[in-house]
Design a protein around this motif. Sequence first.
Motif, PDB file in Angstrom:
ATOM      1  N   UNK A 133       0.874  -1.175   0.000  1.00  0.00           N
ATOM      2  CA  UNK A 133       0.000   0.000   0.000  1.00  0.00           C
ATOM      3  C   UNK A 133       0.909   1.223   0.000  1.00  0.00           C
ATOM      4  N   UNK A 134       0.774   2.066  -1.015  1.00  0.00           N
ATOM      5  CA  UNK A 134       1.736   3.145  -1.188  1.00  0.00           C
ATOM      6  C   UNK A 134       1.068   4.371  -1.779  1.00  0.00           C
ATOM      7  N   UNK A 182       2.085  -6.704   9.359  1.00  0.00           N
ATOM      8  CA  UNK A 182       2.614  -5.530   8.671  1.00  0.00           C
ATOM      9  C   UNK A 182       4.109  -5.398   8.935  1.00  0.00           C
ATOM     10  N   UNK A 183       4.870  -5.166   7.870  1.00  0.00           N
ATOM     11  CA  UNK A 183       6.261  -4.741   8.008  1.00  0.00           C
ATOM     12  C   UNK A 183       6.256  -3.231   7.858  1.00  0.00           C
ATOM     13  N   UNK A 184       6.574  -2.527   8.932  1.00  0.00           N
ATOM     14  CA  UNK A 184       6.418  -1.083   8.954  1.00  0.00           C
ATOM     15  C   UNK A 184       7.619  -0.380   8.333  1.00  0.00           C
ATOM     16  N   UNK A 185       7.368   0.309   7.230  1.00  0.00           N
ATOM     17  CA  UNK A 185       8.394   1.165   6.648  1.00  0.00           C
ATOM     18  C   UNK A 185       8.109   2.577   7.114  1.00  0.00           C
ATOM     19  N   UNK A 200       1.097   5.096   6.979  1.00  0.00           N
ATOM     20  CA  UNK A 200       1.731   4.007   7.718  1.00  0.00           C
ATOM     21  C   UNK A 200       0.978   3.725   9.015  1.00  0.00           C
ATOM     22  N   UNK A 201       0.611   4.786   9.722  1.00  0.00           N
ATOM     23  CA  UNK A 201      -0.124   4.609  10.978  1.00  0.00           C
ATOM     24  C   UNK A 201      -1.466   3.919  10.734  1.00  0.00           C
ATOM     25  N   UNK A 209       3.022  -4.279   3.345  1.00  0.00           N
ATOM     26  CA  UNK A 209       4.118  -3.325   3.489  1.00  0.00           C
ATOM     27  C   UNK A 209       3.612  -1.962   3.049  1.00  0.00           C
ATOM     28  N   UNK A 210       3.436  -1.018   3.989  1.00  0.00           N
ATOM     29  CA  UNK A 210       3.026   0.331   3.596  1.00  0.00           C
ATOM     30  C   UNK A 210       4.221   1.178   3.240  1.00  0.00           C
TER      31      UNK A 210
END
Length: 425
Positions: free
Chosen positions: A122-123, A221-224, A210-211, A202-203
Amino acid sequence: MPQSPVLRAAYRARAAAADLAPLPRAAKDDVLLAIADALEVRTREIVEANAEDVAKAEEAGTSEAIIDRLTLTPERVRAIAADVRDVVRLPDPVGEVVRGSTLPNGLELRQVRVPLGVVGIIYEGRPNVTVDAAALCLKSGNAVLLRGSSSAYKSNVALVTVLRDAVGGAGLPADAVQLVPGESRESALELMRARGQVDVLIPRGGAGLIRTVVEQSTVPVIETGTGNCHVYVDEHADVDLAVDLLVNSKAQRPSVCNAAETVLVHQAVADAFLPRALRALKEAGVTVHGDEAWAKAGAAAGVEVVPVTMDDWDTEYLSYDIAAGVVPSLDYAVQHIRTWSSGHTEAIVTRDTAAARRFVAHVDSAAVMVNASTRFTDGAEFGFGAEIGISTQKLHARGPMGLPELTSTKYVVTGDGHLKGGPIP
């Protein structure tokens, strides 16, 4: 099959992932080469679709930094294709033996890398992420569900069409690469809740995105993280080098997550550093949001300094702006960074090895630079190829996420009729 379009896409991706997982490297590399060629051949339709998104963004008064991220030119499309070819040259992590041994009872134990499965991305408005994510996921044996922002919708439709045609034309399931149906918030939320069909999300984007993903998702979720990056100029810094590193970290490309957003200067070197830094930043078009020391130096140098606020210390500008302060010690700088940093990248400029070691030991971020620009925190710069993002969390992956970070592991145990609790027959 599920009725929801989003869940149907996830269902198809799961089937495609099962076909991708056992593929040899050569088959995956052939697909990536086909993708790179297709991007170059079909550049015109990609750029034309992108132009519609850019025009819409300009009409809406979108900032220059965001439009820069959104824009695709023929040169940028060629660069994206080159990035895909770079991924081809990287080792395939799937099947790598992380560790192995023979146990005392004779069992052979191996921990090997395997694909994650279905990866959702998600970007926001960066269409190059569409191709980077697809390439890295395919190389690591994963199917990918791409959920870009509505601001880049036409660009992403065009790119994913090219990608799917290339994947299908190479004999692999086209559903290994899919654009998540719909532009609404509900479609994104549905992807976040597709636990059991999607293995990891992965956001990539701003703090709000991201939040939202972290808080709303039931899928792991892998938080970037966002890039509130700092440059600390130590009392033992080479002033000329420090100015060059600061300007490069801030102004070389301010719209990216590894651009510096705050500069802290030791008071012992402030008199020498501030006038030069102010002039260099002004020449680069950067507005300084500074404390009293920076304001005084700015008045003397004829450079306007905006008064810094508490919000400035917490801001990822992504523009030609920087927060600036003078600190009494290295320890004070470290404490400031630990208070306000997003955990992405911090840099120290110093000729003192002991100061550098102390800074590295006490700053808890994904990347710490010593006498180097923050702009080097990047998968390609680290030799990983095009990255999926910069992870600022501490579980599974941290820092630039390349191919190995898109895998998990499983244990393969080989015996010879071994039975638990008794002798081998």
